[in-house]
Design an enzyme around this catalytic site. Structure first.
Site, mmCIF file in Angstrom:
data_model
loop_
_atom_site.group_PDB
_atom_site.id
_atom_site.type_symbol
_atom_site.label_atom_id
_atom_site.label_comp_id
_atom_site.label_asym_id
_atom_site.label_seq_id
_atom_site.Cartn_x
_atom_site.Cartn_y
_atom_site.Cartn_z
ATOM 1 N N ASP A 141 16.607 -40.226 -7.864
ATOM 2 C CA ASP A 141 15.738 -40.983 -8.784
ATOM 3 C C ASP A 141 14.682 -40.031 -9.350
ATOM 4 O O ASP A 141 14.589 -38.874 -8.949
ATOM 5 C CB ASP A 141 15.081 -42.176 -8.067
ATOM 6 N N HIS A 192 24.625 -39.277 -5.417
ATOM 7 C CA HIS A 192 23.802 -40.255 -6.129
ATOM 8 C C HIS A 192 22.614 -39.488 -6.706
ATOM 9 O O HIS A 192 21.589 -39.322 -6.056
ATOM 10 C CB HIS A 192 23.327 -41.339 -5.157
ATOM 11 N N ASP A 237 31.819 -40.362 -0.729
ATOM 12 C CA ASP A 237 31.345 -39.461 -1.786
ATOM 13 C C ASP A 237 31.408 -40.223 -3.110
ATOM 14 O O ASP A 237 32.311 -40.002 -3.908
ATOM 15 C CB ASP A 237 32.210 -38.194 -1.816
ATOM 16 N N GLU A 247 22.876 -39.842 -1.471
ATOM 17 C CA GLU A 247 21.819 -39.379 -2.376
ATOM 18 C C GLU A 247 21.413 -37.951 -1.961
ATOM 19 O O GLU A 247 21.871 -37.437 -0.932
ATOM 20 C CB GLU A 247 20.606 -40.325 -2.317
HETATM 21 O O1 G3I Z 1 14.841 -44.503 12.292
HETATM 22 C C1 G3I Z 1 15.132 -45.899 12.301
HETATM 23 C C2 G3I Z 1 15.750 -46.311 13.608
HETATM 24 O O2 G3I Z 1 14.838 -46.090 14.649
HETATM 25 C C3 G3I Z 1 16.157 -47.781 13.512
HETATM 26 O O3 G3I Z 1 16.774 -48.173 14.693
HETATM 27 C C4 G3I Z 1 17.086 -48.001 12.343
HETATM 28 C C5 G3I Z 1 17.493 -49.431 12.159
HETATM 29 O O4 G3I Z 1 18.075 -49.655 10.908
HETATM 30 O O5 G3I Z 1 16.437 -47.574 11.169
HETATM 31 C C6 G3I Z 1 16.036 -46.221 11.142
HETATM 32 O O6 G3I Z 1 15.292 -46.064 9.987
HETATM 33 C C7 G3I Z 1 15.942 -45.897 8.776
HETATM 34 C C8 G3I Z 1 15.278 -44.709 8.134
HETATM 35 O O7 G3I Z 1 15.661 -44.582 6.808
HETATM 36 C C9 G3I Z 1 15.651 -43.444 8.911
HETATM 37 O O8 G3I Z 1 15.354 -42.294 8.240
HETATM 38 C C10 G3I Z 1 15.785 -47.160 7.935
HETATM 39 O O9 G3I Z 1 16.591 -48.184 8.454
HETATM 40 C C11 G3I Z 1 16.161 -46.873 6.518
HETATM 41 O O10 G3I Z 1 15.945 -47.997 5.715
HETATM 42 C C12 G3I Z 1 15.354 -45.712 5.994
HETATM 43 O O11 G3I Z 1 15.784 -45.383 4.725
HETATM 44 C C13 G3I Z 1 14.922 -44.703 3.852
HETATM 45 C C14 G3I Z 1 15.172 -45.225 2.457
HETATM 46 O O12 G3I Z 1 14.435 -44.490 1.505
HETATM 47 C C15 G3I Z 1 14.834 -46.703 2.311
HETATM 48 O O13 G3I Z 1 13.501 -46.919 2.479
HETATM 49 C C16 G3I Z 1 15.239 -43.213 3.903
HETATM 50 O O14 G3I Z 1 14.828 -42.669 5.151
HETATM 51 C C17 G3I Z 1 14.528 -42.484 2.789
HETATM 52 O O15 G3I Z 1 14.958 -41.153 2.783
HETATM 53 C C18 G3I Z 1 14.810 -43.142 1.450
HETATM 54 O O16 G3I Z 1 14.058 -42.514 0.483
HETATM 55 C C19 G3I Z 1 14.462 -42.690 -0.861
HETATM 56 C C20 G3I Z 1 13.231 -43.078 -1.640
HETATM 57 O O17 G3I Z 1 12.783 -44.329 -1.237
HETATM 58 C C21 G3I Z 1 13.465 -43.022 -3.142
HETATM 59 N N1 G3I Z 1 14.007 -41.777 -3.527
HETATM 60 C C22 G3I Z 1 15.244 -41.435 -2.856
HETATM 61 C C23 G3I Z 1 15.050 -41.393 -1.366
HETATM 62 C C24 G3I Z 1 16.339 -40.989 -0.633
HETATM 63 O O18 G3I Z 1 17.310 -41.963 -0.614
HETATM 64 O O1 9MR Z 2 18.660 -44.718 -7.406
HETATM 65 C C1 9MR Z 2 17.812 -45.309 -6.449
HETATM 66 C C2 9MR Z 2 17.685 -44.391 -5.250
HETATM 67 O O2 9MR Z 2 17.032 -43.216 -5.622
HETATM 68 C C3 9MR Z 2 16.955 -45.070 -4.132
HETATM 69 O O3 9MR Z 2 17.064 -44.311 -2.946
HETATM 70 C C4 9MR Z 2 17.530 -46.463 -3.874
HETATM 71 C C5 9MR Z 2 16.735 -47.217 -2.848
HETATM 72 O O4 9MR Z 2 15.408 -47.353 -3.268
HETATM 73 O O5 9MR Z 2 17.556 -47.198 -5.055
HETATM 74 C C6 9MR Z 2 18.353 -46.640 -6.051
HETATM 75 O O6 9MR Z 2 18.309 -47.465 -7.184
HETATM 76 C C7 9MR Z 2 19.090 -48.638 -7.091
HETATM 77 C C8 9MR Z 2 18.172 -49.827 -6.906
HETATM 78 O O7 9MR Z 2 17.476 -49.765 -5.695
HETATM 79 C C9 9MR Z 2 18.979 -51.106 -6.997
HETATM 80 N N1 9MR Z 2 19.706 -51.178 -8.225
HETATM 81 C C10 9MR Z 2 20.620 -50.053 -8.417
HETATM 82 C C11 9MR Z 2 19.847 -48.759 -8.426
HETATM 83 C C12 9MR Z 2 20.747 -47.581 -8.706
HETATM 84 O O8 9MR Z 2 21.933 -47.596 -8.022
#
Ligand code: G3I
Ligand code: 9MR
Ligand code: ZN
Length: 548
Positions: free
Chosen positions: A149, A471, A517, A526
């Site tokens: 993103d 992604h 993939d 991503e």
């Molecule tokens: O670590 C816990 C674990 O203890 C627990 O038991 C488990 C249960 O589901 O969850 C684990 O945490 C997860 C965490 O990532 C681990 O790193 C969460 O479920 C999971 O929702 C979380 O996801 C994060 C995601 O955003 C959603 O918030 C990712 O770490 C994080 O890297 C990702 O970040 C996104 C940004 O929001 C937007 N840009 C892209 C980026 C990468 O995808």
């Molecule tokens: O592209 C977005 C990605 O960078 C984020 O990790 C993810 C979770 O916040 O969201 C992706 O965007 C999606 C959005 O959350 C829901 N609609 C579809 C978007 C693109 O696939």
């Protein structure tokens, strides 16, 4: 199938391939001559099916074969793709992992001079509006896009910078490689040139009172278009204490690192760090960030800012030697949070590392008692790091595809966990000189680069069966078939949240295989700046471990 590190092996590395078929012997054939140069016995691993991968596996260990060259492994009728054994095997990978940051630059055009065919126009340079004061317009342009993103988030940025800058602090000689970026040849190492692009943006995220905006982004994620076409209004979201503390920590760290190259910049970073520290002192209670209702860009939620404050105190102590920072860090050290975590919401490990590596107290005039307290703390930190590294060794030894991961560790961004454990193992080696840590650190790279249950290399543009459809908006929308090389995919996640991942991965898919993939799979495939950064740390360390 033969699962192996598709980039190849360093001559003196432990070299284990994993087989999922039965064979008595395996052979290493010289690719050019076709001759068998090595023969070994295939060893069964574990008893029956391995839970993490769902596979019954066998190991083929050819560690004692060290001659440089190009080879193919054969076991029974099955052949591997060709791979090399060479001292320079990780060099190009390191460069591409680092150049990924250039491709994430926001607020400038990428031109063919440095981007080759992966060019794009200038993006996201309109003024941003703080959500709490629509009359204000701020220049928050610059920095790196976070991931697939186009948001720019402070805690994520601080994490990526910390991995990169600590790699430079610990083994600078391996991070002097030119990266062919616009600033190349200006007398400063390119790693620091690239990080400065991010730091220059980061400084803009600080308000006059020292508080730091959690993020700048549009209201919703853009569709899958090139960044210059994402012209929706930009907002400066609320100030949070995790972002402010991370900001103070990483600008203090950067101030130390840049001082020998640019005193003025170092001073600017230091003053900014101190201003954010004042803000934290004036706001002792946590100000957590949550997305305002209706907004959908990344949240980077974090409901405990103690570890971020600990990191900030540690870096400011390392920078200034002022005892007041030690007081805060030593009192926070006694609180319950991980002292070895190196992630965007858990930063205790960066704080611990800062304190461990910087014996500022030796230079200051402290009473004996203080000195003892500091030595005690350093010892505790050393113990924690070594316990974490030992735990990684235990996990690795139990894993069918040797990697320091348990069955439960495959979450969103699992490849960051793998690489962060690689860092802990490298620290174990650097702190003790014990080679067992280095050996297992390298196994983490073997996993990332193909020695895993899918036989998949998670870095774009490298390996023989690797990530093609991450992604990532630019990689999707640029109309070019081959992805930009050097991006690390998040990797297997046993709790997929995106539509395709949820519906196309069969129920009971083993954790290590919970991956697709596919462009649409943001929870599996991503890329982010803080998944590349620990991979830079580990790869750069090994690029140069076996000298030419
Ligand atoms: O670590 C816990 C674990 O203890 C627990 O038991 C488990 C249960 O589901 O969850 C684990 O945490 C997860 C965490 O990532 C681990 O790193 C969460 O479920 C999971 O929702 C979380 O996801 C994060 C995601 O955003 C959603 O918030 C990712 O770490 C994080 O890297 C990702 O970040 C996104 C940004 O929001 C937007 N840009 C892209 C980026 C990468 O995808
Ligand atoms: O592209 C977005 C990605 O960078 C984020 O990790 C993810 C979770 O916040 O969201 C992706 O965007 C999606 C959005 O959350 C829901 N609609 C579809 C978007 C693109 O696939
Ligand atoms: Zn941009």
């Amino acid at each position: 199938m033969i699962h192996f590190n598709q980039i190849g092996y360093l001559p003196h590395a432990t070299k284990i391939a994993v087989l999922t078929h039965k064979a008595d012997h395996f052979f290493l054939c010289d690719r050019r001559t076709g001759e068998n140069v090595y023969e070994g016995i295939v060893q069964p691993f574990g008893e029956g099916q391995d839970a993490t991968s769902g596979d019954i596996v066998f190991h083929a260990d050819f560690s004692d074969f060290c001659a440089e060259g190009e080879y193919i492994l054969r076991a029974g009728e099955i052949l591997s793709a060709p791979f090399s054994i060479s001292k320079t095997i990780y060099h190009q990978l390191k460069i591409d992992l680092l150049r990924s940051y250039y491709f994430q630059r926001c607020g400038c055009a990428l031109t063919s001079a440095h981007a080759g065919k992966y060019i794009h126009g200038c993006c996201h340079s309109t003024p941003a509006t703080p959500l709490d004061d629509p009359s204000v317009k701020l220049d928050l342009s610059g920095g790196w896009h976070d991931a697939g993103d186009y948001g720019r988030y402070v805690t994520a940025a601080a994490t990526a910078l910390a991995h990169l800058l600590y790699a430079f602090v610990l083994f600078p000689d391996r991070l002097l490689t030119p990266l062919d970026i616009p600033e190349s040849s200006n007398g400063t190492p390119d790693l620091l040139n690239e990080c400065r692009y991010e730091l220059t943006w980061l400084l803009k995220m600080q308000r006059a009172d020292g508080g730091v905006f959690h993020k700048v982004s549009t209201w919703h994620h853009a569709p899958f278009i090139m960044p210059e076409f994402d012209t929706a209004p930009l907002f400066a979201y609320a100030v949070s204490t995790p972002a402010t503390a991370d900001f103070a920590a990483v600008t203090a760290l950067a101030s130390r690192v840049y001082a020998p190259f640019d005193k003025v910049f170092a001073e600017k970073l230091k003053n900014a760090a101190l201003r954010s520290w004042d803000f934290l002192e004036n706001h002792p209670d946590q100000i957590a960030f949550t997305n305002p209702p209706g907004s959908g860009t990344g949240e980077y939620g974090d409901f405990c800012d103690r570890d971020e404050r600990f990191w900030a105190a540690a870096e400011l102590f390392s920078l200034t030697g002022e005892e007041k920072f030690f007081d805060v860090l030593s009192s926070l050290f006694r609180e319950e949070f991980s002292k070895t975590a190196l992630g965007y919401a858990s930063t205790g490990g960066f704080g611990a590392l800062s304190f461990y590596l910087n014996p500022v107290f030796e230079k200051t005039n402290l009473e004996n008692l203080r000195q003892q307290e500091m030595n005690f703390l350093r010892n505790e930190i050393r113990k924690e790091f070594l316990a974490a590294a030992d735990h990684c060794i235990t996990l690795n030894s139990k894993s069918a595809y040797p990697v320091a991961m348990s069955e439960k560790d495959y979450h969103w961004g699992s490849n960051m966990t793998v690489m962060n454990r690689g860092i802990l193992l490298i620290l174990g080696f650097l702190f003790t000189g014990d080679k067992k840590y280095r050996e297992v650190a390298l196994a983490q790279l073997d996993y990332l680069l193909g020695r895993n249950a899918l036989g998949f290399c998670y870095v774009t543009g490298h390996g023989t069966h690797s990530c093609l459809h991450p992604h990532m908006r630019t990689i999707f929308a640029d109309g070019i078939e081959e992805p930009i090389p050097g991006f690390v995919s998040g990797g297997p996640n046993m709790h997929p949240c995106d539509e395709i991942g949820r519906h196309q991965l069969p129920a009971n898919t083993p954790p290590m295989k919970s991956y697709l993939d596919d462009y649409a799979c943001y929870s599996l495939n991503e890329v982010t700046i803080y998944w590349n950064s620990p991979a830079v740390f580990v790869t750069a360390f090994f690029d140069g471990e076996e000298k030419e």
